[in-house]
Scaffold this motif. Structure first.
Motif, PDB file in Angstrom:
ATOM      1  N   HIS A 149       0.803  -1.105   0.248  1.00 21.71           N
ATOM      2  CA  HIS A 149      -0.058  -0.063  -0.112  1.00 21.71           C
ATOM      3  C   HIS A 149       0.710   1.281  -0.038  1.00 21.71           C
ATOM      4  CE1 HIS A 149      -3.838   1.923   0.688  1.00 21.71           C
ATOM      5  NE2 HIS A 149      -3.124   2.922   1.678  1.00 21.71           N
ATOM      6  N   LEU A 150       0.587   2.265  -0.732  1.00 20.56           N
ATOM      7  CA  LEU A 150       1.215   3.464  -0.914  1.00 20.56           C
ATOM      8  C   LEU A 150       0.401   4.578  -0.608  1.00 20.56           C
ATOM      9  CD1 LEU A 150       4.005   4.968  -1.776  1.00 20.56           C
ATOM     10  CD2 LEU A 150       3.167   4.977  -4.076  1.00 20.56           C
ATOM     11  N   SER A 151       0.735   5.305   0.284  1.00 21.49           N
ATOM     12  CA  SER A 151      -0.170   6.462   0.773  1.00 21.49           C
ATOM     13  C   SER A 151       0.807   7.623   0.254  1.00 21.49           C
ATOM     14  CB  SER A 151      -0.323   6.623   2.229  1.00 21.49           C
ATOM     15  OG  SER A 151      -1.184   5.528   2.442  1.00 21.49           O
ATOM     16  N   ILE A 152      -0.165   8.656  -0.402  1.00 18.21           N
ATOM     17  CA  ILE A 152       0.684   9.916  -0.905  1.00 18.21           C
ATOM     18  C   ILE A 152      -0.075  11.164  -0.433  1.00 18.21           C
ATOM     19  CG2 ILE A 152       1.258  11.210  -3.068  1.00 18.21           C
ATOM     20  CD1 ILE A 152       1.400   8.666  -4.486  1.00 18.21           C
ATOM     21  N   MET A 153       0.397  12.049   0.013  1.00 21.92           N
ATOM     22  CA  MET A 153      -0.193  13.140   0.582  1.00 21.92           C
ATOM     23  C   MET A 153      -0.746  14.006  -0.668  1.00 21.92           C
ATOM     24  SD  MET A 153       0.015  13.399   3.452  1.00 21.92           S
ATOM     25  CE  MET A 153       1.021  13.794   5.047  1.00 21.92           C
ATOM     26  N   SER A 172       4.220  15.234 -10.208  1.00 20.90           N
ATOM     27  CA  SER A 172       5.497  15.353 -11.039  1.00 20.90           C
ATOM     28  C   SER A 172       6.584  14.639 -10.429  1.00 20.90           C
ATOM     29  CB  SER A 172       5.776  16.726 -11.518  1.00 20.90           C
ATOM     30  OG  SER A 172       6.148  17.376 -10.316  1.00 20.90           O
ATOM     31  N   LYS A 173       6.660  14.391  -8.965  1.00 21.32           N
ATOM     32  CA  LYS A 173       7.570  13.846  -8.345  1.00 21.32           C
ATOM     33  C   LYS A 173       7.807  12.325  -8.576  1.00 21.32           C
ATOM     34  CE  LYS A 173       7.874  13.344  -3.608  1.00 21.32           C
ATOM     35  NZ  LYS A 173       7.893  13.967  -2.398  1.00 21.32           N
TER      36      LYS A 173
END
Length: 105
Positions: free
Chosen positions: A75-79, A85-86
């Motif tokens: 699981h990947l959480s991104i703000m 673009s990062k």
């Protein structure tokens, strides 16, 4: 003239005999190779089972010794306020779940 025809006929016959001999010989070698590989794979399964028993990972039979465990889902959480673009050049496996979360206060 007849001698040349006889020589060509004998040469053609010898070529056919060599071709059939080569096919038979390669078939025999292929069969022996299959027997050797089966023997090696059987011994390898037994060896893996013995190693598993000595390390405490007991398998009930050699057939289950090569069972690959199910991959864990990641699981990947991104703000939400983070620039996407990062992550532009990043490639992820199919089983990754991505979610966008708000910043904790």
């Amino acid at each position: 003239m007849q001698i040349i025809l006889w020589e060509i006929g004998i040469l053609a016959f010898l070529l056919w005999v060599l071709a059939v001999g080569f096919i038979l010989f390669s078939g025999i070698l292929f069969y022996r190779q299959q027997l050797i590989f089966r023997h090696i794979l059987k011994r390898l399964k037994n060896l893996e089972m013995m190693i598993g028993q000595s390390t405490g990972q007991v398998n009930s039979s050699p057939d289950t010794a090569n069972v690959v465990p199910k991959q864990q889902e990641t699981h990947l959480s991104i703000m939400k306020n983070e620039p996407i673009s990062k992550y532009e050049s990043m490639t992820l496996p199919d089983n990754v779940q991505v979610s966008f979360v708000e910043k904790d206060k």
